[in-house]
Design a protein around this motif. Sequence first.
Motif, PDB file in Angstrom:
ATOM      1  N   ASP A  40     -23.029 -13.688  -0.740  1.00 19.89           N
ATOM      2  CA  ASP A  40     -23.495 -14.080  -2.075  1.00 19.89           C
ATOM      3  C   ASP A  40     -22.465 -14.892  -2.855  1.00 19.89           C
ATOM      4  O   ASP A  40     -22.753 -15.346  -3.965  1.00 19.89           O
ATOM      5  N   THR A  41     -21.277 -15.105  -2.286  1.00 15.70           N
ATOM      6  CA  THR A  41     -20.295 -15.969  -2.949  1.00 15.70           C
ATOM      7  C   THR A  41     -20.399 -17.416  -2.469  1.00 15.70           C
ATOM      8  O   THR A  41     -19.709 -18.290  -2.990  1.00 15.70           O
ATOM      9  N   LEU A  42     -21.260 -17.674  -1.495  1.00 17.22           N
ATOM     10  CA  LEU A  42     -21.377 -19.006  -0.916  1.00 17.22           C
ATOM     11  C   LEU A  42     -22.398 -19.850  -1.668  1.00 17.22           C
ATOM     12  O   LEU A  42     -23.324 -19.329  -2.285  1.00 17.22           O
ATOM     13  N   SER A  43     -22.247 -21.154  -1.577  1.00 20.80           N
ATOM     14  CA  SER A  43     -23.241 -22.064  -2.124  1.00 20.80           C
ATOM     15  C   SER A  43     -24.492 -22.031  -1.254  1.00 20.80           C
ATOM     16  O   SER A  43     -24.479 -21.525  -0.125  1.00 20.80           O
ATOM     17  N   PHE A  44     -25.574 -22.587  -1.786  1.00 19.49           N
ATOM     18  CA  PHE A  44     -26.828 -22.630  -1.022  1.00 19.49           C
ATOM     19  C   PHE A  44     -26.627 -23.374   0.297  1.00 19.49           C
ATOM     20  O   PHE A  44     -27.120 -22.955   1.342  1.00 19.49           O
ATOM     21  N   ALA A  45     -25.915 -24.490   0.233  1.00 26.02           N
ATOM     22  CA  ALA A  45     -25.693 -25.284   1.439  1.00 26.02           C
ATOM     23  C   ALA A  45     -24.909 -24.494   2.483  1.00 26.02           C
ATOM     24  O   ALA A  45     -25.234 -24.530   3.681  1.00 26.02           O
ATOM     25  N   ASP A  46     -23.884 -23.770   2.054  1.00 28.43           N
ATOM     26  CA  ASP A  46     -23.100 -22.977   3.002  1.00 28.43           C
ATOM     27  C   ASP A  46     -23.928 -21.829   3.577  1.00 28.43           C
ATOM     28  O   ASP A  46     -23.802 -21.489   4.766  1.00 28.43           O
ATOM     29  N   ARG A  47     -24.777 -21.225   2.754  1.00 28.84           N
ATOM     30  CA  ARG A  47     -25.649 -20.164   3.276  1.00 28.84           C
ATOM     31  C   ARG A  47     -26.604 -20.712   4.334  1.00 28.84           C
ATOM     32  O   ARG A  47     -26.931 -20.031   5.302  1.00 28.84           O
ATOM     33  N   GLN A  48     -27.027 -21.953   4.130  1.00 33.32           N
ATOM     34  CA  GLN A  48     -27.915 -22.558   5.127  1.00 33.32           C
ATOM     35  C   GLN A  48     -27.192 -22.739   6.457  1.00 33.32           C
ATOM     36  O   GLN A  48     -27.768 -22.534   7.528  1.00 33.32           O
ATOM     37  N   MET A  49     -25.922 -23.101   6.396  1.00 32.59           N
ATOM     38  CA  MET A  49     -25.149 -23.248   7.628  1.00 32.59           C
ATOM     39  C   MET A  49     -24.978 -21.887   8.313  1.00 32.59           C
ATOM     40  O   MET A  49     -24.979 -21.802   9.546  1.00 32.59           O
ATOM     41  N   VAL A  50     -24.827 -20.811   7.529  1.00 30.86           N
ATOM     42  CA  VAL A  50     -24.736 -19.471   8.112  1.00 30.86           C
ATOM     43  C   VAL A  50     -26.053 -19.113   8.797  1.00 30.86           C
ATOM     44  O   VAL A  50     -26.069 -18.491   9.870  1.00 30.86           O
ATOM     45  N   GLU A  51     -27.183 -19.488   8.184  1.00 30.20           N
ATOM     46  CA  GLU A  51     -28.492 -19.247   8.803  1.00 30.20           C
ATOM     47  C   GLU A  51     -28.564 -19.896  10.186  1.00 30.20           C
ATOM     48  O   GLU A  51     -29.073 -19.299  11.142  1.00 30.20           O
ATOM     49  N   ILE A  52     -28.074 -21.108  10.264  1.00 29.72           N
ATOM     50  CA  ILE A  52     -28.130 -21.831  11.545  1.00 29.72           C
ATOM     51  C   ILE A  52     -27.232 -21.152  12.572  1.00 29.72           C
ATOM     52  O   ILE A  52     -27.598 -20.978  13.735  1.00 29.72           O
ATOM     53  N   ALA A  53     -26.036 -20.740  12.136  1.00 28.69           N
ATOM     54  CA  ALA A  53     -25.132 -20.035  13.043  1.00 28.69           C
ATOM     55  C   ALA A  53     -25.749 -18.719  13.514  1.00 28.69           C
ATOM     56  O   ALA A  53     -25.607 -18.323  14.678  1.00 28.69           O
ATOM     57  N   LYS A  54     -26.447 -18.062  12.608  1.00 30.56           N
ATOM     58  CA  LYS A  54     -27.075 -16.768  12.939  1.00 30.56           C
ATOM     59  C   LYS A  54     -28.113 -16.903  14.037  1.00 30.56           C
ATOM     60  O   LYS A  54     -28.144 -16.122  14.999  1.00 30.56           O
ATOM     61  N   VAL A  55     -28.968 -17.919  13.935  1.00 29.90           N
ATOM     62  CA  VAL A  55     -30.048 -18.042  14.916  1.00 29.90           C
ATOM     63  C   VAL A  55     -29.517 -18.443  16.283  1.00 29.90           C
ATOM     64  O   VAL A  55     -30.152 -18.166  17.309  1.00 29.90           O
ATOM     65  N   LEU A  56     -28.342 -19.061  16.337  1.00 30.87           N
ATOM     66  CA  LEU A  56     -27.771 -19.436  17.624  1.00 30.87           C
ATOM     67  C   LEU A  56     -27.358 -18.219  18.451  1.00 30.87           C
ATOM     68  O   LEU A  56     -27.164 -18.326  19.665  1.00 30.87           O
ATOM     69  N   ARG A  57     -27.246 -17.056  17.804  1.00 26.81           N
ATOM     70  CA  ARG A  57     -26.916 -15.829  18.536  1.00 26.81           C
ATOM     71  C   ARG A  57     -28.012 -15.442  19.515  1.00 26.81           C
ATOM     72  O   ARG A  57     -27.802 -14.590  20.390  1.00 26.81           O
TER      73      ARG A  57
END
Length: 518
Positions: A154-171
């Motif tokens: 929750d400390t990340l910007s929207f754009a950074d959270r989107q990058m985390v989403e992409i990293a998450k699905v690659l698992r």
Amino acid sequence: MNLQIEPDAPAPATAPALEVRGLVKHFPGVKALDGVDLVVHQHEVLGLAGENGAGKSTLLKALVGLVRPDAGEILVRGQQVKLRSIMDAADHGIGMVFQEQSLVPNLTVAENIVLGSEGPGVRGGLYRWDTLRGLAQEQLDKIGSHIDPLARTDTLSFADRQMVEIAKVLRIEQRSSHPPVIILDEPTSVLEPKEIDALFTQVRRLREFASVVFVSHRLDEVLDVCDRVAVLRGGRSEGEVVAQGAEPEDLHRMMIGATSSADHYHDAVCERTDAPPTPRLVVRGLTGATFQDVDLDVHAGEIVGIVGVHGSGREDVCRALFGAEATTAGEATLDGEALDLSGTRAACAAGIGYVPAERKTEGMVGPMSVADNMLLTKQSARCAGPLVRPRKQARLVDTWIERLSIRTPHRSTPIGRLSGGNQQKVVLARWLVGGDVRLLLLDHPTRGLDVGARSEVYRLMRELANSGVATVLLADSLEEAIGMSDRIVVMSDGRATAEVAAPAGGKPTPLDLVKEMV
């Protein structure tokens, strides 16, 4: 009767990675899918295009087990499957990056990335933080992200959270023994050009060992990164095109059944007159945590765009003018009267409307009805004295549903069931029902909208400008800012660094603006 193929049944050697046959799904008052067919071949990137309400979201949810179709088949590598949950889909190698984001805000980035597939990151019911961090870092490295795996989400910007989403699905690569199918739903909606380039590099890498379904309303992006593009229209499969050699106009024609308008931004609707000598909005020396000494003038009937890279401070300036972001110095006036920037209530009372970028979380209340969302800030409009008058409310809401062509089964329908474009029109209507808005602050008002819905929002903006409303626009792209603005203010590192005229017939180029942004 359709027979479900057993999981260990051999698939045909040439079977597609994913196939949909005759998929049907009904919701109350809506037939979201009407016999949709779709084929995703092994090692290809398939684009999926269509207007809001065309059925894209329902189809994607069916593919990850969030919606159970009423009829039809879903086949994975030639085997018919029943997908009853996200975990079930993941077991078949299907993962999705959601447009609305699905991260748990009070967990770390690492916890979100490995959630549900922690593996060696957990021992004896306890996190092994070094291992957990390494697992997450492996995924972040794939997309070139420098986000700290141990940062709270929750400390990340929207754009950074989107990058985390992409990293998450690659698992999902670690979860399934089969080549994965990765669904990307509007992954670039808030990313900057360099982040989009990094994402496209990753998508092209994924093609080597996976299949990708790529959904975006930016048709040029779809054609750039995809091999083929399938188009939905009205819940049906409209057809497909080979991306190489195709033009955005080709897709637009299939999406709406007509050739794209020559005046996409409805400039002809603008009734241009000489601007009043005195600006409606005057901002001098506005300073906050992320911006300093910002000056801004906006005349009645004028649309002023503010452009800048991620972190330029333009979003925070917009929020500050609505009283949603604290300021430490500076002043602002509206029609010569001092503006109270202490809170949103004062901004509403002054005749300022604000459409936030994060529509789902800040712009609307999903379970509430269209009517309640539309009148959220104008309770007096549906009352007579202290009491709500249902007939008065119904007449008012139905008037705006008709005027803005909002597609909804009924005024009592929860807004969360509407397409993104229709949700946005309800949010815009909120500021119009009272007829007293003087300044409209639009933060990415077309984010996530298809070509047709964007065009309708553009026309509405023109009509509001013609009626004298002053508008500040934070556009979804440089092209949009250029097409819709009369003047453009460039921000960099929290400061307004340049102003560029953008009159009809004398528009700047994106390169003209980029030179000022960097």
